[in-house]
Write a protein that holds these residues in place. Structure first.
Motif, mmCIF file in Angstrom:
data_model
loop_
_atom_site.group_PDB
_atom_site.id
_atom_site.type_symbol
_atom_site.label_atom_id
_atom_site.label_comp_id
_atom_site.label_asym_id
_atom_site.label_seq_id
_atom_site.Cartn_x
_atom_site.Cartn_y
_atom_site.Cartn_z
ATOM 1 N N ARG A 121 -5.763 -12.335 -8.072
ATOM 2 C CA ARG A 121 -5.197 -11.335 -7.181
ATOM 3 C C ARG A 121 -6.170 -10.949 -6.073
ATOM 4 N N THR A 122 -7.427 -11.359 -6.211
ATOM 5 C CA THR A 122 -8.438 -11.087 -5.188
ATOM 6 C C THR A 122 -8.308 -12.113 -4.080
ATOM 7 N N MET A 123 -8.191 -11.647 -2.839
ATOM 8 C CA MET A 123 -7.857 -12.540 -1.731
ATOM 9 C C MET A 123 -8.815 -13.711 -1.602
ATOM 10 N N TRP A 124 -10.126 -13.437 -1.517
ATOM 11 C CA TRP A 124 -11.072 -14.529 -1.259
ATOM 12 C C TRP A 124 -11.068 -15.535 -2.412
ATOM 13 N N ALA A 125 -10.975 -15.038 -3.649
ATOM 14 C CA ALA A 125 -10.998 -15.926 -4.804
ATOM 15 C C ALA A 125 -9.761 -16.819 -4.834
ATOM 16 N N ARG A 126 -8.614 -16.251 -4.467
ATOM 17 C CA ARG A 126 -7.378 -17.022 -4.439
ATOM 18 C C ARG A 126 -7.427 -18.114 -3.368
ATOM 19 N N VAL A 127 -7.897 -17.754 -2.175
ATOM 20 C CA VAL A 127 -7.965 -18.736 -1.083
ATOM 21 C C VAL A 127 -8.972 -19.835 -1.409
ATOM 22 N N LYS A 128 -10.125 -19.453 -1.951
ATOM 23 C CA LYS A 128 -11.120 -20.457 -2.355
ATOM 24 C C LYS A 128 -10.545 -21.379 -3.425
ATOM 25 N N GLY A 129 -9.856 -20.785 -4.408
ATOM 26 C CA GLY A 129 -9.278 -21.592 -5.470
ATOM 27 C C GLY A 129 -8.224 -22.557 -4.957
ATOM 28 N N GLU A 130 -7.381 -22.101 -4.034
ATOM 29 C CA GLU A 130 -6.377 -22.978 -3.445
ATOM 30 C C GLU A 130 -7.039 -24.108 -2.649
ATOM 31 N N THR A 131 -8.139 -23.793 -1.998
ATOM 32 C CA THR A 131 -8.877 -24.814 -1.254
ATOM 33 C C THR A 131 -9.438 -25.866 -2.206
ATOM 34 N N GLU A 132 -10.036 -25.413 -3.302
ATOM 35 C CA GLU A 132 -10.558 -26.338 -4.306
ATOM 36 C C GLU A 132 -9.460 -27.277 -4.806
ATOM 37 N N ASN A 133 -8.320 -26.710 -5.182
ATOM 38 C CA ASN A 133 -7.225 -27.519 -5.736
ATOM 39 C C ASN A 133 -6.725 -28.548 -4.735
ATOM 40 N N ALA A 134 -6.597 -28.153 -3.477
ATOM 41 C CA ALA A 134 -6.124 -29.076 -2.447
ATOM 42 C C ALA A 134 -7.116 -30.214 -2.237
ATOM 43 N N LEU A 135 -8.400 -29.908 -2.260
ATOM 44 C CA LEU A 135 -9.422 -30.941 -2.088
ATOM 45 C C LEU A 135 -9.406 -31.937 -3.241
ATOM 46 N N LEU A 136 -9.296 -31.412 -4.457
ATOM 47 C CA LEU A 136 -9.334 -32.283 -5.636
ATOM 48 C C LEU A 136 -8.113 -33.191 -5.722
#
Length: 216
Positions: A121-136
């Motif tokens: 629910r934390t904005m930066w953590a969610r965006v970082k996590g989505e970035t990680e998933n897209a890269l992988l």
């Protein structure tokens, strides 16, 4: 190996670039960014390019590289989600997508953060996590570094004055921090060396905390 570095003028990028230039396994380094590094070295070439969402004008110059070390990032402090996502997700996927098309199977190392989680629910953590998933999910040998606290070494400096002061104050306590928080503390030197090791030999896992980075 031949390496591309994004974000080479930031604190972490400065440290990573230093290690690349010092390591005999790296024969050529290309930096991509809006600002010059101010360095001159036989292995170093720089591309000044302002629009990281459109790398088509320089795509031809990005072909033939073995690895990309993506060190570009910003703090979420004072930023709305739209702008933070633009820098964190859109810029990163623009670079990774371009390199995946030019050199599929090449190594891409992305610097994320402890706590990154696409379900957060934390904005930066969610965006970082989505970035990680897209890269992988891309056709790259993608690795995610979650370093936590990074102590700058060998003259690497933050462009934010408050952060520069904080790093100076924290420097004498780094050995203690590393003993107490081994999975959350590292240095610019160790991250740079670990990135080169990953590009050369891979790593046992795709997501690495500070302890795994330091072990490499």
């Amino acid at each position: 190996m031949r390496v591309v570095v994004f974000g080479a003028t930031g604190m972490l990028g400065q440290g990573v670039l230093r290690e690349c230039l010092a390591d005999d396994r790296v024969e050529a380094v290309l930096t991509v960014g809006r600002s010059p590094t101010g360095l001159a070295h036989p292995k170093l070439r720089e591309i000044r390019h302002a629009d990281l969402l459109d790398l088509a004008p320089v795509a031809g110059e990005l072909a033939g590289y073995d690895a990309c070390f993506y060190c570009l990032g910003v703090s979420s402090a004072g930023m709305g989600e739209r702008e933070y996502r633009r820098v964190t997700y859109d810029f990163t996927l623009s670079a990774a997508g371009t390199l995946a098309g030019l050199s599929p199977g090449s190594t891409f190392v992305y610097v994320s953060g402890i706590g990154a989680d696409a379900r957060s629910r934390t904005m930066w953590a969610r965006v970082k996590g989505e970035t990680e998933n897209a890269l992988l999910a891309l056709p790259l040998e993608a690795f995610v570094f979650r370093p936590g606290y990074i102590q700058p070494l060998h003259g690497a400096t933050s462009r934010t004055r408050l952060y520069r002061l904080a790093y100076v104050v924290a420097a004498p306590f780094y050995p203690i921090l590393r003993r107490v928080f081994p999975s959350s503390v590292t240095t610019t030197e160790q991250i740079g060396r670990a990135m080169i090791a990953v590009a050369a030999h891979g790593a046992p896992v795709r997501v690495l905390d500070a302890a795994a980075i330091n072990a490499l």
